[in-house]
Motif scaffolding. Sequence first.
Motif, short mmCIF file in Angstrom:
data_model
loop_
_atom_site.label_atom_id
_atom_site.label_comp_id
_atom_site.label_asym_id
_atom_site.label_seq_id
_atom_site.Cartn_x
_atom_site.Cartn_y
_atom_site.Cartn_z
N LEU A 240 0.82 -1.21 0.00
CA LEU A 240 0.00 0.00 0.00
C LEU A 240 0.86 1.26 0.00
CD1 LEU A 240 -3.06 -0.64 2.37
CD2 LEU A 240 -2.80 -1.04 -0.09
N VAL A 241 1.99 1.21 0.67
CA VAL A 241 2.91 2.35 0.66
C VAL A 241 3.33 2.65 -0.77
CG1 VAL A 241 5.15 3.23 1.42
CG2 VAL A 241 3.73 1.89 3.00
N GLU A 242 3.68 1.61 -1.50
CA GLU A 242 4.12 1.79 -2.89
C GLU A 242 3.01 2.36 -3.76
OE1 GLU A 242 5.38 -2.12 -3.89
OE2 GLU A 242 7.05 -2.11 -2.47
N ILE A 243 1.76 1.99 -3.46
CA ILE A 243 0.63 2.52 -4.21
C ILE A 243 0.39 3.98 -3.88
CG2 ILE A 243 -1.90 2.40 -4.43
CD1 ILE A 243 -1.64 -0.65 -4.10
N MET A 244 0.55 4.34 -2.61
CA MET A 244 0.16 5.68 -2.16
C MET A 244 1.23 6.75 -2.32
SD MET A 244 -2.28 4.96 1.18
CE MET A 244 -1.08 4.00 2.10
N VAL A 245 2.50 6.35 -2.40
CA VAL A 245 3.56 7.35 -2.55
C VAL A 245 3.33 8.27 -3.76
CG1 VAL A 245 6.00 7.66 -3.16
CG2 VAL A 245 5.38 6.18 -1.26
N PRO A 246 3.04 7.73 -4.95
CA PRO A 246 2.80 8.62 -6.10
C PRO A 246 1.61 9.55 -5.89
CG PRO A 246 3.16 6.37 -6.84
CD PRO A 246 2.98 6.30 -5.37
N GLU A 247 0.57 9.07 -5.20
CA GLU A 247 -0.61 9.90 -4.94
C GLU A 247 -0.25 11.08 -4.06
OE1 GLU A 247 -3.64 9.58 -6.30
OE2 GLU A 247 -2.77 7.95 -7.48
N PHE A 248 0.50 10.83 -3.01
CA PHE A 248 0.93 11.92 -2.13
C PHE A 248 1.88 12.87 -2.87
CE2 PHE A 248 -0.36 9.24 1.56
CZ PHE A 248 -1.09 10.19 2.25
N GLY A 249 2.78 12.31 -3.65
CA GLY A 249 3.71 13.15 -4.39
C GLY A 249 2.99 14.09 -5.34
N ASP A 250 2.03 13.57 -6.08
CA ASP A 250 1.27 14.42 -7.01
C ASP A 250 0.46 15.46 -6.26
OD1 ASP A 250 2.26 12.93 -9.10
OD2 ASP A 250 0.46 11.72 -9.37
N ALA A 251 -0.14 15.06 -5.14
CA ALA A 251 -0.95 15.99 -4.37
C ALA A 251 -0.12 17.13 -3.80
CB ALA A 251 -1.67 15.25 -3.24
N ILE A 252 1.09 16.82 -3.35
CA ILE A 252 1.97 17.86 -2.82
C ILE A 252 2.36 18.84 -3.91
CG2 ILE A 252 4.29 18.28 -1.87
CD1 ILE A 252 3.98 15.58 -0.38
N ARG A 253 2.67 18.33 -5.09
CA ARG A 253 3.13 19.19 -6.18
C ARG A 253 2.05 20.14 -6.69
NH1 ARG A 253 5.46 14.11 -7.33
NH2 ARG A 253 7.74 14.12 -7.13
N VAL A 254 0.78 19.71 -6.63
CA VAL A 254 -0.30 20.56 -7.17
C VAL A 254 -1.11 21.24 -6.08
CG1 VAL A 254 -0.47 19.09 -9.21
CG2 VAL A 254 -2.00 18.67 -7.27
N SER A 255 -0.67 21.11 -4.84
CA SER A 255 -1.42 21.69 -3.73
C SER A 255 -1.55 23.21 -3.88
CB SER A 255 -0.74 21.37 -2.40
OG SER A 255 -1.37 22.04 -1.33
N ARG A 256 -2.73 23.70 -3.52
CA ARG A 256 -2.98 25.15 -3.56
C ARG A 256 -2.84 25.78 -2.17
NH1 ARG A 256 -8.30 25.60 -7.57
NH2 ARG A 256 -7.32 24.59 -9.39
N GLU A 257 -2.33 25.03 -1.23
CA GLU A 257 -2.13 25.54 0.12
C GLU A 257 -0.87 26.41 0.15
OE1 GLU A 257 -1.95 26.94 3.29
OE2 GLU A 257 -3.53 25.43 3.58
N PRO A 258 -1.01 27.72 0.32
CA PRO A 258 0.16 28.63 0.31
C PRO A 258 1.18 28.27 1.38
CG PRO A 258 -1.89 29.87 0.17
CD PRO A 258 -2.27 28.46 0.51
N LEU A 259 0.71 27.83 2.53
CA LEU A 259 1.63 27.49 3.61
C LEU A 259 2.54 26.33 3.21
CD1 LEU A 259 2.63 27.86 6.50
CD2 LEU A 259 0.79 26.33 7.26
#
Length: 227
Positions: A150-169
């Motif tokens: 599951l870690v291997e499945i979720m790492v790309p999802e978190f990576g993509d989410a971090i890169r496109v995040s609209r959270e200024p902080l």
Amino acid sequence: MALISNVLGRRALLGGMTSIGVLAVAGCSTFPSFSLEEAVRRLLFLSSDRAFARLLAPGGFWDDSVTRLALPESIGNRGGVLARILTGPLMKDRLSRAFNDMAYDAAERAAPAVADAVRTIGVRDALALIRSSDPMAASSYLHQEMGTSLVEIMVPEFGDAIRVSREPLLAEVLGALTGVDVGGIANSLAMQADNAIFRAIGREEAAIRADPRSTNDPVLMAAFGIK
């Protein structure tokens, strides 16, 4: 509405698995015959179904102390610039909330993998799992058998989410980090999410063991001695 339909879609995917046929091994005067391996599978299907239903609800990770993700150590333990950015618990909570919101998509990707694992996993000692004094024994067994998949499945999802995040902080924090890449943060979050998912499944398993009659599943009721 889109969020609700996604949750219901996942529930249908997992819940539909529990209708697989009962295997005849031992007779029972009240309930259909069943195998203990079948009972373990049904226990895991229902536990994971309920767990993902909670996790894929709004605020699923953040609102639950059992599943809430903490700031990755690579961020939370840094001083200097980051210490000045993350002044006070409100700023840290804001950043942590952003990461927990990202866990939704990661968990959504993980759900089918859990369902597939339960369907195909070999249960080596079903009797021991059913009779275990550990109320989360089957969930722990499933986690052990799945390893880091599951870690291997979720790492790309978190990576993509971090890169496109609209959270200024988050953008400010990432800009202040040195020596830590997005992949490292994504891996840390995925490992936390993996543990959170199996804690959630284990909690549901414990609830089923405590009250098997509430499942209305004759196989589970018979396995745990309810007539």
